[in-house]
Design an enzyme around this catalytic site. Structure first.
Site, PDB file in Angstrom:
ATOM      1  N   HIS A  82       1.293  -1.052   0.207  1.00  0.00           N
ATOM      2  CA  HIS A  82      -0.059   0.094   0.205  1.00  0.00           C
ATOM      3  C   HIS A  82       0.430   1.778   0.302  1.00  0.00           C
ATOM      4  O   HIS A  82       2.020   1.662   0.178  1.00  0.00           O
ATOM      5  CB  HIS A  82      -0.859   0.224   1.288  1.00  0.00           C
ATOM      6  CG  HIS A  82      -0.424   0.349   2.479  1.00  0.00           C
ATOM      7  ND1 HIS A  82      -0.272   1.357   3.337  1.00  0.00           N
ATOM      8  CD2 HIS A  82      -0.241  -0.694   3.513  1.00  0.00           C
ATOM      9  CE1 HIS A  82       0.042   1.125   4.222  1.00  0.00           C
ATOM     10  NE2 HIS A  82       0.222  -0.372   4.795  1.00  0.00           N
ATOM     11  N   ASP A  95       5.933   2.425   6.712  1.00  0.00           N
ATOM     12  CA  ASP A  95       4.324   1.537   6.638  1.00  0.00           C
ATOM     13  C   ASP A  95       4.201   2.509   5.734  1.00  0.00           C
ATOM     14  O   ASP A  95       3.329   3.222   5.504  1.00  0.00           O
ATOM     15  CB  ASP A  95       3.635   1.291   8.134  1.00  0.00           C
ATOM     16  CG  ASP A  95       2.796   0.603   7.859  1.00  0.00           C
ATOM     17  OD1 ASP A  95       2.330   0.278   6.615  1.00  0.00           O
ATOM     18  OD2 ASP A  95       1.033   0.638   8.714  1.00  0.00           O
ATOM     19  N   GLU A 125      -5.259   1.933   2.431  1.00  0.00           N
ATOM     20  CA  GLU A 125      -4.397   0.189   3.503  1.00  0.00           C
ATOM     21  C   GLU A 125      -5.130   0.289   5.100  1.00  0.00           C
ATOM     22  O   GLU A 125      -6.143  -0.268   5.484  1.00  0.00           O
ATOM     23  CB  GLU A 125      -3.831  -0.163   3.295  1.00  0.00           C
ATOM     24  CG  GLU A 125      -3.452  -1.263   3.220  1.00  0.00           C
ATOM     25  CD  GLU A 125      -3.056  -1.449   5.451  1.00  0.00           C
ATOM     26  OE1 GLU A 125      -2.766  -2.593   5.908  1.00  0.00           O
ATOM     27  OE2 GLU A 125      -2.677  -0.857   5.971  1.00  0.00           O
ATOM     28  N   GLU A 126      -4.700   2.195   5.679  1.00  0.00           N
ATOM     29  CA  GLU A 126      -4.062   1.867   6.654  1.00  0.00           C
ATOM     30  C   GLU A 126      -6.096   2.270   7.117  1.00  0.00           C
ATOM     31  O   GLU A 126      -6.383   2.849   8.417  1.00  0.00           O
ATOM     32  CB  GLU A 126      -3.293   3.492   6.849  1.00  0.00           C
ATOM     33  CG  GLU A 126      -2.316   3.476   6.548  1.00  0.00           C
ATOM     34  CD  GLU A 126      -1.883   2.414   7.358  1.00  0.00           C
ATOM     35  OE1 GLU A 126      -2.424   2.269   8.142  1.00  0.00           O
ATOM     36  OE2 GLU A 126      -0.350   1.617   7.648  1.00  0.00           O
ATOM     37  N   ASP A 173       3.962  -5.960   3.264  1.00  0.00           N
ATOM     38  CA  ASP A 173       3.555  -4.522   4.550  1.00  0.00           C
ATOM     39  C   ASP A 173       4.681  -4.690   5.724  1.00  0.00           C
ATOM     40  O   ASP A 173       5.300  -5.918   5.975  1.00  0.00           O
ATOM     41  CB  ASP A 173       2.459  -5.053   4.805  1.00  0.00           C
ATOM     42  CG  ASP A 173       1.586  -3.533   5.399  1.00  0.00           C
ATOM     43  OD1 ASP A 173       2.590  -2.393   5.695  1.00  0.00           O
ATOM     44  OD2 ASP A 173       0.010  -3.651   5.335  1.00  0.00           O
ATOM     45  N   HIS A 222       3.513   3.091  12.933  1.00  0.00           N
ATOM     46  CA  HIS A 222       2.137   4.281  13.190  1.00  0.00           C
ATOM     47  C   HIS A 222       3.309   5.699  13.907  1.00  0.00           C
ATOM     48  O   HIS A 222       1.891   6.218  13.898  1.00  0.00           O
ATOM     49  CB  HIS A 222       0.766   3.720  13.166  1.00  0.00           C
ATOM     50  CG  HIS A 222       0.046   3.109  12.466  1.00  0.00           C
ATOM     51  ND1 HIS A 222      -0.852   2.756  12.606  1.00  0.00           N
ATOM     52  CD2 HIS A 222       1.057   2.247  10.735  1.00  0.00           C
ATOM     53  CE1 HIS A 222      -1.626   2.007  11.136  1.00  0.00           C
ATOM     54  NE2 HIS A 222      -0.064   1.341  10.549  1.00  0.00           N
TER      55      HIS A 222
HETATM   56 ZN   LIG Z   1       0.851  -0.963   6.345  1.00  0.00          ZN
END
Ligand SMILES: [Zn+2]
Length: 344
Positions: free
Chosen positions: A62, A173, A203-204, A226, A314
């Protein structure tokens, strides 16, 4: 591996739903490899490289990163915001951010009430999102002219090398997944498996892009590449680490969105052993990634997540290990060149 390309990808800004800059760069890199590309209605970037055998797989990573969105501009020029994707508010205080306005990027800082005027009961506590604001240094009138509710906000942080083989940046990420797929496509000149390379959006915020992208593709199996959270830190017990930095590519047996078929898990582990690729089996009680959307597409597509262990996931100080990234690229190349026994 061209780590400078990984740096370049992480420094692009692309919150879920605004992946344009990332898509543009990856599209240019795919085209430089002689591959055709197309972008679907949601913004997924899709390319295909032909294989010498009859089977086709999807490799998906992603493009989006977690971020923020401006909700409200106060009369004094301070911005209230919501999170886009799973950001822990504890990581936001005192960060520098970019507000993406129609007039261009604006730098701001995330602030709250200073410690020396907090009440005794507030001290040492996490600050809730509602008590954070973005200060862009403008008064209310100027801020209202430049910033609009709905403007996206990204976290700033330059790429850095830590000790040994460790790297630190925002947006590993999942630019690290995008990087691994690009590296494999560069390295494998004549794959056995035909490969649909999918660079997905959103995706998130709930695996929204990958499912629709996969629906339009004929594939015998799929891999989501990922970043995954590594909890190999002082506060956690070894049985709760999930994956460790330096332990190799994470081969997912299960997470909250996908259970890898037994034949596929066995094939991947055999391939890792045969090719001397360092791997670790990922068993994650929570979380999920694009494999969760892809495996339910069409009449079902056998899917497995291949993960790059990432500490502080994140946040804008995500930490990864070059050796794990190399193991992920090696595994993708081995899959493309040798195929999967279960497909024969
Ligand atoms: Zn991810």
């Amino acid at each position: 591996m061209d780590i400078s390309n990984l740096e370049k990808l992480t420094q692009l800004d692309g919150v879920s739903g605004r992946e344009d800059a990332v898509r543009g760069e990856i599209e240019a890199q795919l085209q430089a490899l002689g591959l055709q590309t197309r972008t679907d209605a949601l913004g997924n970037l899709i390319s295909y490289k032909d294989g010498t055998g009859p089977h086709k797989i999807i490799l998906c990573a992603h493009m989006d990163e977690v971020g923020l969105m401006v909700k409200y501009i106060s009369s004094a020029g301070f911005l209230s915001f919501i999170t886009v994707g799973g950001i822990d508010p504890r990581t936001l205080l005192a960060q520098r951010v970019t507000v993406h306005t129609s007039s261009g990027p604006v730098t701001g800082v995330i602030g709250t009430k200073p410690a020396h005027i907090t009440q005794e009961t507030e001290r040492g506590k996490a600050v809730p999102l509602s008590d954070l604001f973005i200060d862009i240094g403008m008064d209310g009138e100027e801020a209202a002219q430049i910033v609009s509710p709905g403007d996206f906000v990204t976290l700033q942080r330059p790429f850095a090398r830590l000790g040994g083989s460790r790297l630190c940046s925002k947006a590993f990420d999942d630019r690290v997944g995008c990087f691994c797929i690009l590296e494999a496509l560069k390295r494998v000149k004549k794959p056995l498996l035909g490969v649909h390379a999918v660079f997905s959006v959103q995706e998130e915020v709930g695996l929204r892009g990958a499912g629709t992208a996969a629906f339009g593709l004929q594939a015998d199996a799929a891999f989501a590449v990922d970043a995954t959270g590594a909890a190999d830190i002082p506060l956690c017990r070894p049985q709760d680490y999930l994956v460790c930095l330096g332990g190799g590519v994470g081969v997912s047996a299960i997470d909250a969105a996908t259970i890898t078929p037994k034949w596929m898990l066995d094939d991947i582990i055999s391939l890792c052993r045969a090719e001397n690729i360092r791997y670790q089996v990922r068993i994650a009680p929570r979380g999920g990634n694009d494999a969760g959307a892809i495996h339910r597409s069409r009449t079902g597509i056998a899917s497995c997540a291949l993960s790059i262990p990432t500490r502080n996931i994140h946040s804008n100080v995500e930490v990864t290990d070059i050796n794990d990234i190399r193991a992920a690229v090696d595994l993708l190349c081995a899959v493309l060149e040798k195929g999967l026994r279960g497909l024969k």
